[in-house]
Design a protein around this motif. Sequence first.
Motif, PDB file in Angstrom:
ATOM      1  N   ASN A 145     -37.768  33.262  64.150  1.00  0.00           N
ATOM      2  CA  ASN A 145     -38.321  32.138  63.715  1.00  0.00           C
ATOM      3  C   ASN A 145     -39.766  32.073  64.082  1.00  0.00           C
ATOM      4  O   ASN A 145     -40.697  31.396  63.429  1.00  0.00           O
ATOM      5  CB  ASN A 145     -37.561  30.938  64.053  1.00  0.00           C
ATOM      6  CG  ASN A 145     -37.931  29.562  63.231  1.00  0.00           C
ATOM      7  OD1 ASN A 145     -38.647  29.613  62.353  1.00  0.00           O
ATOM      8  ND2 ASN A 145     -37.257  28.352  63.652  1.00  0.00           N
ATOM      9  N   VAL A 146     -39.979  32.293  65.501  1.00  0.00           N
ATOM     10  CA  VAL A 146     -41.216  32.546  65.932  1.00  0.00           C
ATOM     11  C   VAL A 146     -42.235  33.372  65.320  1.00  0.00           C
ATOM     12  O   VAL A 146     -43.294  32.987  65.009  1.00  0.00           O
ATOM     13  CB  VAL A 146     -41.313  32.591  67.538  1.00  0.00           C
ATOM     14  CG1 VAL A 146     -42.746  33.089  68.183  1.00  0.00           C
ATOM     15  CG2 VAL A 146     -40.750  31.582  68.241  1.00  0.00           C
ATOM     16  N   MET A 147     -41.705  34.637  64.885  1.00  0.00           N
ATOM     17  CA  MET A 147     -42.342  35.524  64.217  1.00  0.00           C
ATOM     18  C   MET A 147     -42.857  35.085  62.711  1.00  0.00           C
ATOM     19  O   MET A 147     -43.979  35.456  62.448  1.00  0.00           O
ATOM     20  CB  MET A 147     -41.671  36.903  64.303  1.00  0.00           C
ATOM     21  CG  MET A 147     -41.506  37.414  65.529  1.00  0.00           C
ATOM     22  SD  MET A 147     -43.192  37.842  66.330  1.00  0.00           S
ATOM     23  CE  MET A 147     -43.693  38.959  65.185  1.00  0.00           C
ATOM     24  N   ASP A 148     -41.958  34.427  62.177  1.00  0.00           N
ATOM     25  CA  ASP A 148     -42.162  33.929  60.747  1.00  0.00           C
ATOM     26  C   ASP A 148     -43.229  33.083  60.763  1.00  0.00           C
ATOM     27  O   ASP A 148     -44.139  32.895  60.031  1.00  0.00           O
ATOM     28  CB  ASP A 148     -40.996  33.269  60.238  1.00  0.00           C
ATOM     29  CG  ASP A 148     -40.971  33.163  58.639  1.00  0.00           C
ATOM     30  OD1 ASP A 148     -41.598  33.929  58.307  1.00  0.00           O
ATOM     31  OD2 ASP A 148     -40.683  31.938  58.184  1.00  0.00           O
ATOM     32  N   TRP A 149     -43.227  31.975  62.001  1.00  0.00           N
ATOM     33  CA  TRP A 149     -44.395  30.737  61.872  1.00  0.00           C
ATOM     34  C   TRP A 149     -45.657  31.424  62.345  1.00  0.00           C
ATOM     35  O   TRP A 149     -46.794  31.099  61.986  1.00  0.00           O
ATOM     36  CB  TRP A 149     -43.772  29.837  62.793  1.00  0.00           C
ATOM     37  CG  TRP A 149     -42.867  28.963  62.212  1.00  0.00           C
ATOM     38  CD1 TRP A 149     -41.755  29.156  62.511  1.00  0.00           C
ATOM     39  CD2 TRP A 149     -43.250  27.965  61.067  1.00  0.00           C
ATOM     40  NE1 TRP A 149     -41.047  27.951  61.586  1.00  0.00           N
ATOM     41  CE2 TRP A 149     -42.244  27.544  60.717  1.00  0.00           C
ATOM     42  CE3 TRP A 149     -44.385  27.614  60.418  1.00  0.00           C
ATOM     43  CZ2 TRP A 149     -41.935  26.355  59.851  1.00  0.00           C
ATOM     44  CZ3 TRP A 149     -44.205  26.851  59.185  1.00  0.00           C
ATOM     45  CH2 TRP A 149     -43.182  26.175  59.118  1.00  0.00           C
ATOM     46  N   TYR A 150     -45.643  32.642  63.441  1.00  0.00           N
ATOM     47  CA  TYR A 150     -46.526  33.445  63.268  1.00  0.00           C
ATOM     48  C   TYR A 150     -47.367  33.857  62.264  1.00  0.00           C
ATOM     49  O   TYR A 150     -48.573  34.067  62.019  1.00  0.00           O
ATOM     50  CB  TYR A 150     -46.413  34.654  64.559  1.00  0.00           C
ATOM     51  CG  TYR A 150     -47.500  35.578  64.857  1.00  0.00           C
ATOM     52  CD1 TYR A 150     -48.377  35.038  65.577  1.00  0.00           C
ATOM     53  CD2 TYR A 150     -47.411  36.757  64.051  1.00  0.00           C
ATOM     54  CE1 TYR A 150     -49.574  35.915  65.655  1.00  0.00           C
ATOM     55  CE2 TYR A 150     -48.555  37.529  64.342  1.00  0.00           C
ATOM     56  CZ  TYR A 150     -49.714  37.162  65.028  1.00  0.00           C
ATOM     57  OH  TYR A 150     -50.723  37.912  65.330  1.00  0.00           O
ATOM     58  N   GLU A 151     -46.434  34.584  61.354  1.00  0.00           N
ATOM     59  CA  GLU A 151     -46.834  35.203  59.952  1.00  0.00           C
ATOM     60  C   GLU A 151     -47.591  34.278  59.199  1.00  0.00           C
ATOM     61  O   GLU A 151     -48.724  34.198  58.887  1.00  0.00           O
ATOM     62  CB  GLU A 151     -45.824  35.727  59.087  1.00  0.00           C
ATOM     63  CG  GLU A 151     -46.029  36.710  58.294  1.00  0.00           C
ATOM     64  CD  GLU A 151     -45.572  36.081  56.760  1.00  0.00           C
ATOM     65  OE1 GLU A 151     -46.253  36.247  55.685  1.00  0.00           O
ATOM     66  OE2 GLU A 151     -44.574  35.297  57.098  1.00  0.00           O
ATOM     67  N   TYR A 152     -47.073  32.889  59.073  1.00  0.00           N
ATOM     68  CA  TYR A 152     -47.921  31.762  58.338  1.00  0.00           C
ATOM     69  C   TYR A 152     -49.238  31.619  58.858  1.00  0.00           C
ATOM     70  O   TYR A 152     -50.092  31.312  58.187  1.00  0.00           O
ATOM     71  CB  TYR A 152     -47.030  30.568  58.414  1.00  0.00           C
ATOM     72  CG  TYR A 152     -45.819  30.670  57.679  1.00  0.00           C
ATOM     73  CD1 TYR A 152     -45.617  31.498  56.337  1.00  0.00           C
ATOM     74  CD2 TYR A 152     -44.569  30.139  57.991  1.00  0.00           C
ATOM     75  CE1 TYR A 152     -44.543  31.416  55.595  1.00  0.00           C
ATOM     76  CE2 TYR A 152     -43.436  30.073  57.263  1.00  0.00           C
ATOM     77  CZ  TYR A 152     -43.507  30.790  55.936  1.00  0.00           C
ATOM     78  OH  TYR A 152     -42.214  30.735  55.182  1.00  0.00           O
ATOM     79  N   SER A 153     -49.307  31.379  60.387  1.00  0.00           N
ATOM     80  CA  SER A 153     -50.516  31.109  60.970  1.00  0.00           C
ATOM     81  C   SER A 153     -51.321  32.185  60.836  1.00  0.00           C
ATOM     82  O   SER A 153     -52.497  31.836  60.540  1.00  0.00           O
ATOM     83  CB  SER A 153     -50.322  30.596  62.200  1.00  0.00           C
ATOM     84  OG  SER A 153     -49.734  31.643  63.255  1.00  0.00           O
ATOM     85  N   ALA A 154     -50.856  33.563  60.860  1.00  0.00           N
ATOM     86  CA  ALA A 154     -51.857  34.574  60.596  1.00  0.00           C
ATOM     87  C   ALA A 154     -52.461  34.635  59.372  1.00  0.00           C
ATOM     88  O   ALA A 154     -53.592  35.031  59.153  1.00  0.00           O
ATOM     89  CB  ALA A 154     -51.138  35.768  61.100  1.00  0.00           C
ATOM     90  N   TYR A 155     -51.510  34.481  58.377  1.00  0.00           N
ATOM     91  CA  TYR A 155     -51.748  34.436  56.855  1.00  0.00           C
ATOM     92  C   TYR A 155     -53.130  33.345  56.708  1.00  0.00           C
ATOM     93  O   TYR A 155     -54.111  33.498  55.883  1.00  0.00           O
ATOM     94  CB  TYR A 155     -50.905  34.272  55.843  1.00  0.00           C
ATOM     95  CG  TYR A 155     -51.285  34.415  54.497  1.00  0.00           C
ATOM     96  CD1 TYR A 155     -51.025  35.789  53.973  1.00  0.00           C
ATOM     97  CD2 TYR A 155     -51.639  33.278  53.670  1.00  0.00           C
ATOM     98  CE1 TYR A 155     -51.318  35.910  52.565  1.00  0.00           C
ATOM     99  CE2 TYR A 155     -51.874  33.591  52.682  1.00  0.00           C
ATOM    100  CZ  TYR A 155     -51.992  34.839  51.749  1.00  0.00           C
ATOM    101  OH  TYR A 155     -52.148  35.109  50.585  1.00  0.00           O
ATOM    102  N   ALA A 156     -52.870  32.062  57.169  1.00  0.00           N
ATOM    103  CA  ALA A 156     -53.623  30.862  56.954  1.00  0.00           C
ATOM    104  C   ALA A 156     -55.155  31.161  57.702  1.00  0.00           C
ATOM    105  O   ALA A 156     -56.059  30.951  57.127  1.00  0.00           O
ATOM    106  CB  ALA A 156     -53.048  29.597  57.563  1.00  0.00           C
TER     107      ALA A 156
END
Length: 169
Positions: free
Chosen positions: A67-78
């Motif tokens: 879950n942390v990695m998935d939210w990291y992916e969202y923030s990195a994409y943004a």
Amino acid sequence: FFSRALLCPPSGTAAMGQTCPQRAETKDPPGASPGGKPPPRGLLPGPAYWAMLGPYWVKVLPVAVANVMDWYEYSAYAFLSDHIATVFFHNSTTIAWLTFGLTGVMRPVGGLLFGLIADHFGRRNALVTSLYVMLASTMGIGLAPNVPYVGPTCIVLCSILSGLGTGGG
């Protein structure tokens, strides 16, 4: 608490020997627990408590990390949306943000899909499958080639898969 705090000034600020009748001054001896009573024995964690937590953390830790990695992916994409727009979408930040928005649109669909999978095959299998979908989509976005039509298609499909996996997790 609030009424006492408003009616009684803090200790040491009362005027010339005045005391606050609402404040009870209790002095515990050094090393004693508050109120003079020892804490209840059942609330202290012992070896059995820690042995019980071991299997729990084995199950929870991978889900938390995913879950942390998935939210990291969202923030990195943004954060990198301008760069992604320049490299993949011919400087169209609108298309880059719409692709980012696809993940949010696909979350409820992923919740329905993985809910059905959980009903038929069990919650553990649905959760593990959603984690693998999130892993594959994150890797796909990170490894998308800078080739016209292939890279943007890969990013759009992986964003859809990322939303599906997040909805199931």
